[in-house]
Design a protein around this motif. Structure first.
Motif, mmCIF file in Angstrom:
data_model
loop_
_atom_site.group_PDB
_atom_site.id
_atom_site.type_symbol
_atom_site.label_atom_id
_atom_site.label_comp_id
_atom_site.label_asym_id
_atom_site.label_seq_id
_atom_site.Cartn_x
_atom_site.Cartn_y
_atom_site.Cartn_z
ATOM 1 N N ALA A 1 0.843 -1.197 0.000
ATOM 2 C CA ALA A 1 0.000 0.000 0.000
ATOM 3 C C ALA A 1 0.876 1.245 0.000
ATOM 4 O O ALA A 1 2.044 1.208 0.411
ATOM 5 C CB ALA A 1 -0.939 0.021 1.211
ATOM 6 N N ILE A 2 0.291 2.358 -0.480
ATOM 7 C CA ILE A 2 0.942 3.665 -0.445
ATOM 8 C C ILE A 2 0.246 4.489 0.628
ATOM 9 O O ILE A 2 -0.957 4.745 0.536
ATOM 10 C CB ILE A 2 0.843 4.368 -1.807
ATOM 11 C CG1 ILE A 2 1.504 3.514 -2.894
ATOM 12 C CG2 ILE A 2 1.495 5.754 -1.742
ATOM 13 C CD1 ILE A 2 1.221 3.998 -4.308
ATOM 14 N N TRP A 3 0.976 4.873 1.659
ATOM 15 C CA TRP A 3 0.424 5.667 2.745
ATOM 16 C C TRP A 3 0.650 7.145 2.439
ATOM 17 O O TRP A 3 1.788 7.582 2.249
ATOM 18 C CB TRP A 3 1.102 5.333 4.073
ATOM 19 C CG TRP A 3 0.924 3.908 4.520
ATOM 20 C CD1 TRP A 3 -0.006 3.004 4.098
ATOM 21 C CD2 TRP A 3 1.722 3.230 5.494
ATOM 22 N NE1 TRP A 3 0.143 1.812 4.754
ATOM 23 C CE2 TRP A 3 1.204 1.910 5.624
ATOM 24 C CE3 TRP A 3 2.801 3.605 6.287
ATOM 25 C CZ2 TRP A 3 1.743 0.970 6.496
ATOM 26 C CZ3 TRP A 3 3.347 2.669 7.170
ATOM 27 C CH2 TRP A 3 2.822 1.367 7.274
ATOM 28 N N THR A 4 -0.417 7.914 2.400
ATOM 29 C CA THR A 4 -0.311 9.330 2.044
ATOM 30 C C THR A 4 -0.452 10.215 3.286
ATOM 31 O O THR A 4 -1.295 9.953 4.150
ATOM 32 C CB THR A 4 -1.380 9.724 1.010
ATOM 33 O OG1 THR A 4 -2.687 9.547 1.573
ATOM 34 C CG2 THR A 4 -1.250 8.865 -0.248
ATOM 35 N N PHE A 5 0.372 11.261 3.361
ATOM 36 C CA PHE A 5 0.369 12.184 4.500
ATOM 37 C C PHE A 5 0.377 13.623 4.017
ATOM 38 O O PHE A 5 0.927 13.943 2.963
ATOM 39 C CB PHE A 5 1.600 11.923 5.378
ATOM 40 C CG PHE A 5 1.697 10.511 5.905
ATOM 41 C CD1 PHE A 5 1.015 10.141 7.053
ATOM 42 C CD2 PHE A 5 2.448 9.559 5.239
ATOM 43 C CE1 PHE A 5 1.096 8.843 7.534
ATOM 44 C CE2 PHE A 5 2.538 8.259 5.714
ATOM 45 C CZ PHE A 5 1.850 7.899 6.864
#
Length: 617
Positions: free
Chosen positions: A324-328
């Motif tokens: 997964a790509i965790w976005t912040f």
């Protein structure tokens, strides 16, 4: 006792895939084994070495030479063979890096190098930079060359510098550079490219040395061959008779990440043509489960559209997303959530800190500065393997021969029983003493010596306070009991090399002292047990972790990752394949924009998830 080839079975593993069996049994000609990440290339080499030694196909006193490009890869291969073979056989397996192989040739046979290029014994290793090359060319008025071209000339042009294809300005630049490296400074400075040229010149000009090398090693293994340079491969073809020697080269074009250092773009084709090698492709992946392999294959297809999909043999052992790509939205949110998430995984899900790796494109020290305090607040040990301690990178110190010799005795001094440490200690002592398994008397003397050393170290550790001075005293005790000269003779021909690593070993041990409850915990810290590993993607090659977290999947962190930059995509692929169960990517708007084209390649297998939701469940 030798085993008939038809009766031999793999050691330490249940079986090999059919294609691996073919490559292992092929001893009449050289073999080119191409295999993807997780295919067990190191294990294959260990099994082939064991097969050759245990069947007598590599008869005593002949030896096998294995050349890797990283110290930890060479050390891993050496240890695997030692576990699978009797000591008398394993001692005939030499696993080294390319740089250490060429350097040892130069150091051992220095006086056989033609006088005009013969370096003094006390030369030092130099690591040139583009700035240094530009400064050199400016000082000497050398025009028409840039820093990369200058470095490439040094690496590829053979000695003496009279090659007819050289232009006048190239010849002048090379001669001036070599002369300056020998004469300008307090000591002669040699780069590893220069050492390679010296080794090749030595072998080309000295028939006796060349004949001795060829008679010693009928079998040569080449690990990660896709990273070989023209000069390195050329040196090997000078060193060994391509018609008589049997080469086994393993690697993967998709993992070619050393193009910036001159790696051949067509290494396997050149190898096959040069030594008439048989090509065999392995298709198993023993590291990652099928969902991870699917995402890895999507990247592999971008590198090579014709690539075969490998077969995953690992079982999925996690719930939720495996990629997964965790976005912040902000840097603070990114680092705080990362620290909280890892803490939860450790506290609630039974994981250990050393099952995690945080990979960065570069500037690992800067990322350590961002994460260290937050991790410390949550009692999560973080180790930056790229950081220098005592002048040596932590990752390098851990696999140095002096460390491998000393550490088992320190461990046995700190704990009552440790079978693994005892086996390692005995193995090292037998090697230093030249003890053959058939010599019962010498083997008993080795065992007695090991017990004596352990008693001395245990007594010292029990009585000594845990201080810097005690570290120096205990390390010196172990080295003196083993025999400093034996350790030097095994690897460190030049005293300066030994001293550098010796200082790095002591400095790293001292760094592990503060707050430790006992010497055993100091050694655990030293080895990285219970610590989250922080390293660059380049340094991750050859390693594997349960969960891999890419810190910064954005155009700022990966500025050079573009669709037309094949080497950067290869580097990304290599890092992605370090994961056994999970691979996550942090993406922060404040650090850089999204890499849309890469996210498209990763596809549905790597969904974007808002970082603020990670701790909801």
């Amino acid at each position: 006792m030798l085993v008939r080839p038809e009766d031999w079975t793999p050691q330490g593993v249940d079986d090999l895939e059919d294609r691996a069996w073919e490559a292992l049994r092929e001893t009449d000609r050289s073999v080119c084994v191409t295999a993807g990440a997780g295919a067990g290339k190191t294990e294959f080499l260990a099994q082939k070495a064991t097969y050759l030694l245990q069947t007598g196909l590599c008869p005593s006193p002949k030896r096998i030479l294995a050349i890797s490009f990283k110290r930890d890869a060479a050390a891993t291969l050496r240890k695997r063979v030692a576990k699978r073979c009797p000591e008398s056989q394993a001692r005939r397996f030499d696993s080294v890096t390319f740089d250490s192989f060429t350097k040892r040739l130069v150091d051992q046979f220095r006086k056989s190098i033609p006088e005009a290029y013969r370096p003094p014994r006390d030369y030092e290793i130099s690591f040139p930079t583009a700035v240094g090359f530009r400064d050199f060319m400016q000082r000497h008025g050398i025009n028409g060359l840039n820093a990369d071209q200058m470095e490439n000339l040094i690496a590829r042009v053979p000695l003496p510098l009279d090659h007819p294809a050289l232009r006048d300005r190239q010849r002048r630049a090379l001669r001036t550079y070599w002369q300056e490296q020998y004469e300008r400074f307090d000591r002669t400075l040699l780069t590893f490219d220069m050492i390679n040229r010296l080794a090749e010149y030595l072998l080309r000009s000295n028939v006796a040395v060349r004949r001795a090398l060829r008679s010693t090693y009928p079998f040569i293994f080449l690990d990660e061959f896709q990273d070989s340079t023209h000069a390195q491969f050329g040196m090997l073809l000078t060193a060994f008779d391509r018609r008589a020697a049997k080469f086994t080269a393993v690697g993967d074009d998709k993992q070619r990440i050393m193009g910036w250092a001159g790696a051949m773009p067509d290494a396997f084709t050149r190898f096959i043509d040069a030594v008439n090698a048989r090509e065999i492709n392995l298709l198993s992946n023993w590291r990652s489960h099928d969902e991870l392999v699917e995402v890895q294959h999507a990247v592999a297809q971008r590198i090579n559209p014709a690539v075969e999909r490998v077969i995953a043999h690992r079982e999925r052992a996690v719930d939720g997303h495996s990629v997964a790509i965790w976005t912040f939205r902000s840097r603070d949110e990114e680092v705080e959530t990362l620290a909280d998430w890892i803490a939860r995984e450790i506290d609630e899900n039974g994981m250990t800190a050393d099952q995690f790796a945080i990979l960065v494109r570069k500037r690992a020290n800067d990322v350590e500065d961002e994460l260290a305090e937050l991790f410390d607040d949550r009692s999560i040990p973080l180790r930056n393997l790229a950081r220098n301690v005592g002048g040596v990178a932590i990752q390098d110190t851990l696999v140095e021969p002096i460390t491998e010799a000393v550490l088992p005795f320190l461990r046995l001094g700190a704990v009552t029983r440790d079978r693994k440490a005892w086996a390692a200690a005995i193995e090292k002592l037998r090697y230093f003493e030249g003890a053959d398994e058939s010599d019962d008397l010498l083997l008993q003397r080795v065992n007695n010596k090991a017990e004596r050393i352990i008693r001395s170290v245990r007594r010292s550790m029990r009585n000594a306070p845990m201080t810097d001075d005690s570290v120096d005293e205990i390390v010196d005790l172990v080295i003196s009991e083993i025999g400093a000269e034996a350790i030097r003779r095994s690897t460190y021909v030049r005293p300066a090399d030994y001293e550098r690593v010796y200082e790095g070993l002591r400095a790293l041990l001292k760094e592990c002292l503060p707050g430790a409850r006992d010497w055993a915990q100091v050694l655990d810290r030293f080895e990285g047990k219970g610590q989250v590993a922080l390293m660059t993607v380049h340094k991750s090659k050859g390693m594997e972790f349960h969960t891999v977290i890419f810190f910064g999947l954005d155009r700022g962190s990966w500025a050079s990752l573009r669709p037309d930059n094949a080497e950067e995509l290869n580097t990304f692929f290599v890092a992605l394949t370090r994961a056994e169960q999970r691979a996550f990517f942090t993406c922060c708007e404040a650090r850089g924009r999204r890499i849309d084209w890469l996210e498209e390649i990763l596809g549905e297998g790597a969904p974007r998830i808002e970082g603020s939701r990670l701790l909801e469940n």
